[in-house]
Design an enzyme around this catalytic site. Structure first.
Site, PDB file in Angstrom:
ATOM      1  N   TYR A 425       0.812  -1.236   0.000  1.00 21.84           N
ATOM      2  CA  TYR A 425       0.000   0.000   0.000  1.00 21.84           C
ATOM      3  C   TYR A 425       0.841   1.279   0.000  1.00 21.84           C
ATOM      4  CZ  TYR A 425      -0.432  -0.214   5.323  1.00 21.84           C
ATOM      5  OH  TYR A 425      -0.260  -0.270   6.663  1.00 21.84           O
ATOM      6  N   GLU A 426       0.199   2.389  -0.218  1.00 23.84           N
ATOM      7  CA  GLU A 426       0.881   3.688  -0.420  1.00 23.84           C
ATOM      8  C   GLU A 426       1.870   3.645  -1.576  1.00 23.84           C
ATOM      9  OE1 GLU A 426      -1.487   5.297   1.985  1.00 23.84           O
ATOM     10  OE2 GLU A 426      -0.073   6.469   0.821  1.00 23.84           O
ATOM     11  N   GLY A 427       1.540   2.900  -2.624  1.00 22.29           N
ATOM     12  CA  GLY A 427       2.464   2.719  -3.744  1.00 22.29           C
ATOM     13  C   GLY A 427       3.296   1.486  -3.468  1.00 22.29           C
ATOM     14  N   GLN A 432       7.701   2.554  -5.791  1.00 21.08           N
ATOM     15  CA  GLN A 432       8.707   3.369  -5.101  1.00 21.08           C
ATOM     16  C   GLN A 432      10.020   3.352  -5.873  1.00 21.08           C
ATOM     17  OE1 GLN A 432       7.681   5.055  -2.434  1.00 21.08           O
ATOM     18  NE2 GLN A 432       5.724   3.973  -2.547  1.00 21.08           N
TER      19      GLN A 432
END
Lengths: 568, 568
Positions: A425-427, A432
């Site tokens: 999650y969050e990319g 990243q």
């Protein structure tokens, strides 16, 4: 042995490794004196150890559930959340004018680390609020700020992020949720969002959703996206037209309700300009990315402590060494696992805190632009390496437990299951890495090469006192420089992307060695910090060679292997 | 796309990589003609694809449970087990005189691979029986053989292994279960055993427990251990004094009931001589170790196929390459993950099958001693690397799925949870590595250096046709030779053990490259096998340097870091 927030480790890192003094020396953060830091550490540790850590298992044994459209959370969570809010901790780094403490993000990062180790599923809730506070602070108009910020900062209300839709995951631009302007200046939001962490709860107060949606006639892709604040309860006290459709049945993190949300003409307020949603969302995401990296670090701490406790109590076989403890700690392979876990964790934490310090200095320091670039460079590394370290350490923690590790009651498996999502999650960690070799090298490598230069100079200087450690670090930095130059030379972005993940992994391994070397250098004579640095440099740093070789493999071989060759 | 047993891959490996023809050329296995192999592959694939694979999720959604002292298994499992038994497959490699097919273990290994990919939890049941059949064949007296072997081989009855007790895990010698001789020549067995896979079920027939226990006055440690056959139902049809106390609540593999067993003066028969239990158990364990390695490989296949299906259907964003598929398969990082999964899986499978071929040649070939030593060397590598590959591939498989990977209904998470235990049971991967650098190098390195020599000669020969691939393999073998010589030079076993796990990992990475190079060499002109070898050699082989450097780190730094330094 119950969980104990590693306060001594935080102290050491702040003082000797990440130069927190530099932050405290700025006018903006002059309040963050050593005394205050000490008070914060001990207060938070008490909260983490005594209130939060006992709830870690409850997320699993008594998971969040949806009952008649209402989310019921794990027993004890509401009280623990309130204890955090009442301490004023959620707004620790939030602006004073809206009720925050205005303290450095670095200290909030230490808090997030502690709380993640104590109870990850619950920690995700204030982490979401922290991101929302930052997004509103930078992009909302004054009326929205005045209404929402004080309540989010006090923890009376909580925040969520609504990006994902079934057809729009990493490809946010594919989202279809609609926002139709209304005569009163608000917008009617309609659509379905998935994977909404803490989409609802029973802590009381409001749940404030930041929702990405598309205005009529907006451009396709990310350029046509706007951001809206859509509260569960409207300012007049009535319910907004939104609901939790269901909660996901996940592999872990069961204490965190992951909602499918339906917006059915819900009233929303624009945050930032029309079609400027991505910029606002990135403010929130960047904060959250470091926060997620730190979640991995916190879980690594919890998993490490549990494995160490088990090993220190588990008597098995004759001790293979004279004067041993009589436990499996005496066995070289068990000690190797624990030592590597600790060394790995140190590196990830030092990277995460370095990123936080850079963010603080970007905001408050004299060389703001320099530190902003440093923070931007470190954010994807901190996120991906922090979470990957969480996964590695949790995996090794299970292994230390042997068969007991696979039994749920032991608790080691929960770390392994819970932390897995942090790499997604969050990319995802792949996203990243692509950010690192794409956007973050788009400055021609200025920020990356500046850090490489700094690391090489430090290794050079350490040759005088720790030659056996300094030399392999110097060589590793040199290999990182070569890989970085190779990346910069690739015009074809696919060639960079094909090596992005191993490049990030190699970068982190080398950076971790640099920070270990710094820690070792803080000892007048070789002591435990030097011993730990030696473990890292002898056993984990050598991985960088494989990663950085793979980083430079290019994309041709991947595309040469056509989809048909991938078939089983 | 549903699971499909990778029959083409098996054919290729048997024919071009692991030299199965050598096995078929022996008198003992003359029956294993290409036609027979083909018939076996297609029959088994039908069973795996159509009967077993549809039950994979049932283990999770409808797990085995204990009801009134009786184990109730997942719906459909009993029928699928019977289908396997009725095909005669459980006794595929068992002796003809007791009703087996007498075929090479290599073919049984292919079967285990297929069935593990289709439904791991159920596959563990016949795997246990296979081990028991082998132990009885080598160590039981004729009366026991005559009674038990035909029924285990036909699958009418099933077998279990009972080693572990709460205080005796990897340290088997600490076990306390007692065996008291009775006047009729049997023994009364009393004690508690834990982690008993398939300790009971509702498939009908008998459950035959092989139980390690201690005779009165027996020596301490492993020298005082004897092995007993303790059936659930006695030959006279009455119930034996044993019961399932409870089933463990595990992280995965929920379809496989893991029992706590209580023996309360149960009647048992001695297998092998008094105090000779460990030797008999090792016969069973060695077979099972390869079998568990192959479980990892099977799961890797299942996880790979699922991730590939998902990627090939998931449309996200604009394709970054011209003429792409429009799915996430076009993205370099996704393609990298899938290509690495496939290349990694190939290496692990080729190592596992090489081990099986060596076992067959040890039994039937002209250079029995040579092949026995080769098999002994490869067994811990096949076990640890096979299961570690299963874990890596399952982890990457989740990552390919993005957020959906964390949702249980997708099925990707089950692979990740199920496979985790394979790195722990049948001797943890740490124990395997200690076996490799301890017992398996106790021949002065003869077996290891012979394999190293063989790999180096092959790389030398491949320079003519695949110079770009051959050169890095040659260099890697050279590094492995250095690490092996370093190991052999260590008189202090702790120094070896401190590097055992990375040594095994490095050995496997190099051996995998050798087998990929062989696969590439089977193509007249570079084709998909060469492309896959290139992926492995460019992206996975480079890891060996880090592993082998860590292998030679020695134990001093670990013991220098005292237990107090390990504290958080």
């Amino acid at each position: 042995m119950p969980f104990r927030a590693p306060v001594e480790e935080y102290r050491f890192l702040l003082e000797h490794v990440v130069d927190f003094a530099r932050v405290a020396a700025t006018e903006r953060f002059a309040e963050a004196t050593p005394d205050l830091v000490e008070a914060i550490l001990s207060e938070l540790a008490k909260l983490a150890d005594e209130v939060w850590a006992p709830l870690q298992r409850a997320g699993d044994t008594d998971p969040a559930r949806l009952e008649n459209g209402v989310v019921v959370t794990s027993k004890g969570y509401a009280g623990a959340y309130r204890a955090l809010a009442e301490g004023g901790w959620i707004g620790m780094a939030a602006p004073v004018e809206h009720g925050g403490m205005g303290l450095p993000l670095t200290l909030a990062t230490v808090m997030n680390d502690m709380l993640s180790g104590a109870c990850l599923a619950l920690e995700l809730n204030p982490l979401m609020s922290q991101g929302q506070i930052e997004a509103l602070e930078h992009h909302a108009d004054d009326a929205l700020k005045a209404l929402y910020l004080p309540r989010l900062i006090s923890g009376e209300w909580t925040g969520t992020m609504n990006l994902t839709e079934p057809q729009a995951g990493s490809d946010v631009g594919a989202l279809r949720t609609k926002a139709v302007p209304q005569e009163d200046g608000t917008y009617a939001i309609s659509g379905q969002k998935i994977f909404i962490s803490w989409g609802d709860h029973d802590f009381g107060g409001n749940v404030c959703h930041l929702v990405l949606a598309r205005l009529p006639g907006a451009a396709e892709g990310t350029r046509g996206i706007s951001l809206f604040l859509v509260p569960k309860i409207l300012p007049d006290g009535t319910a907004n037209a939104l609901r939790v459709v269901s909660l996901e049945h996940k592999m872990g993190l069961h204490g965190s309700p992951t909602a499918v949300m339906a917006y059915e003409g819900a009233r929303g307020w624009l945050v930032g300009g029309e079609h400027r949603g991505m910029a606002a969302m990135f403010t929130m995401m960047n904060n959250a990315r470091l926060g997620v990296g730190v979640q991995g670090i916190g879980v690594a701490e919890g998993a490490y402590q549990k494995a160490l406790s088990y090993a220190a109590e588990r008597v098995q076989g004759r001790s293979p060494v004279a004067g041993g403890t009589g436990t499996i700690l005496d066995h070289a392979d068990v000690r190797r696992m624990l030592a590597q876990m600790k060394a790995d964790l140190f590196a990830a934490r030092a990277i995460g805190f370095s990123c936080a310090v850079a963010l603080d200095l970007a905001q408050a320091g004299e060389d703001g632009a320099f530190w902003a670039a440093r923070a931007a460079l470190l954010t994807p590394i901190a996120k991906a390496f922090g979470t990957a370290t969480g996964m590695r350490v949790a995996e090794q923690g299970m292994q230390v437990h042997g068969g007991m590790g696979f039994i749920e009651e032991t608790g080691a498996a929960q770390f392994y299951r819970d932390v897995r999502v942090t790499a997604i999650y969050e990319g995802t960690n792949g996203i990243q890495a692509m950010d690192l070799v794409g956007r973050k090298l788009a400055d021609g490598g200025e920020a990356a090469l500046a850090l490489i230069e700094e690391m090489q100079e430090a290794a050079e200087a350490a040759r005088a006192t720790r030659p056996d450690l300094a030399e392999p670090v110097w060589q590793a930095v040199e290999t990182l420089r070569e890989a970085t130059e190779w990346m910069l030379a690739q015009g074809d972005m696919q060639a960079r992307f094909a090596g992005a993940v191993p490049y990030l992994e190699g970068f982190a391994r080398v950076l971790g060695a640099h920070l270990h070397l710094k820690a070792a250098g803080s000892e007048a004579a070789p002591g435990p910090r030097t011993a730990l640095a030696r473990i890292y440099i002898a056993r984990l740093l050598p991985e960088h060679a494989g990663h950085l070789a793979a980083a430079m493999a290019g994309a041709q071989d991947l595309y040469a292997l056509g989809p048909e060759a991938l078939l089983p």
